[in-house]
Write a protein that holds these residues in place. Sequence first.
Motif, mmCIF file in Angstrom:
data_model
loop_
_atom_site.group_PDB
_atom_site.id
_atom_site.type_symbol
_atom_site.label_atom_id
_atom_site.label_comp_id
_atom_site.label_asym_id
_atom_site.label_seq_id
_atom_site.Cartn_x
_atom_site.Cartn_y
_atom_site.Cartn_z
ATOM 1 N N THR A 1 2.026 6.586 -6.880
ATOM 2 C CA THR A 1 0.938 7.452 -7.354
ATOM 3 C C THR A 1 1.273 8.921 -7.097
ATOM 4 O O THR A 1 1.059 9.779 -7.969
ATOM 5 N N ASP A 2 1.793 9.222 -5.909
ATOM 6 C CA ASP A 2 2.166 10.609 -5.601
ATOM 7 C C ASP A 2 3.252 11.103 -6.543
ATOM 8 O O ASP A 2 3.201 12.244 -7.023
ATOM 9 N N ALA A 3 4.217 10.271 -6.827
ATOM 10 C CA ALA A 3 5.294 10.652 -7.744
ATOM 11 C C ALA A 3 4.737 10.911 -9.154
ATOM 12 O O ALA A 3 5.152 11.852 -9.835
ATOM 13 N N TYR B 1 0.847 -1.205 0.000
ATOM 14 C CA TYR B 1 0.000 0.000 0.000
ATOM 15 C C TYR B 1 0.881 1.254 0.000
ATOM 16 O O TYR B 1 0.661 2.196 -0.773
ATOM 17 N N HIS B 2 1.864 1.295 0.873
ATOM 18 C CA HIS B 2 2.749 2.450 0.976
ATOM 19 C C HIS B 2 3.507 2.662 -0.339
ATOM 20 O O HIS B 2 3.670 3.801 -0.791
ATOM 21 N N HIS B 3 3.983 1.591 -0.951
ATOM 22 C CA HIS B 3 4.664 1.688 -2.237
ATOM 23 C C HIS B 3 3.711 2.248 -3.303
ATOM 24 O O HIS B 3 4.094 3.100 -4.109
ATOM 25 N N GLY B 4 2.463 1.789 -3.323
ATOM 26 C CA GLY B 4 1.473 2.275 -4.295
ATOM 27 C C GLY B 4 1.193 3.760 -4.108
ATOM 28 O O GLY B 4 1.100 4.515 -5.079
ATOM 29 N N TRP C 1 1.901 17.445 -12.351
ATOM 30 C CA TRP C 1 1.757 18.827 -11.897
ATOM 31 C C TRP C 1 2.964 19.657 -12.322
ATOM 32 O O TRP C 1 2.812 20.809 -12.737
ATOM 33 N N ASN C 2 4.148 19.078 -12.219
ATOM 34 C CA ASN C 2 5.340 19.803 -12.653
ATOM 35 C C ASN C 2 5.289 20.089 -14.150
ATOM 36 O O ASN C 2 5.666 21.176 -14.598
ATOM 37 N N ALA C 3 4.825 19.130 -14.935
ATOM 38 C CA ALA C 3 4.690 19.330 -16.382
ATOM 39 C C ALA C 3 3.669 20.428 -16.669
ATOM 40 O O ALA C 3 3.887 21.292 -17.532
#
Length: 176
Positions: free
Chosen positions: A33-35, A26-29, A41-43
């Motif tokens: 997803t956040d990345a 879950y933490h990896h997902g 958002w950066n794009a």
Amino acid sequence: MNAILLRFLPYIAALALVAGALFGAYHHGVTVTDAKWQGEWNARDTRDAAAKANNEAAERTREQARQQSINKAIQNGQQIIDQVTADAATARASADSLRGAADKLAARLAASEASGNSCTAAASKAAAHAAVLLADVLKRADQRAGELADAADQARARGVTCEQAYDGLIRSSAIN
């Protein structure tokens, strides 16, 4: 009781391992997803910054075109005003010669009035006085007409300049 606890201990350990593995997945997902969203958002922020820079450059170009249009209108207007001023000076010189001629005529009539005979002296005096008065009215009227013409020419030149500046702004706004 120890026996029961020892009997369930492998199940509890397996359950803890499964729970730990599920939490790790879950933490990896969430991290992935956040990345992913952070990258999007950066794009988007990069695209927005580029669009802003392009819009600012386009607006600067439009503003420079407007300012050049206004500067050209001012320059043309100043040329018109200079021409009007020169024309007014020429007209004043011509009017001065006309006034001088009227003064000479009035002086000649006044001189002829003084040298006239007594029989026609009264009629001649009245005619000379009327001519002197007419010459004075002519001088004053011509002087005032020159002043009014100069003011009207200056106002027209300024109005034309303003109109040209406005038309230049409208044209540059319509193009963009």
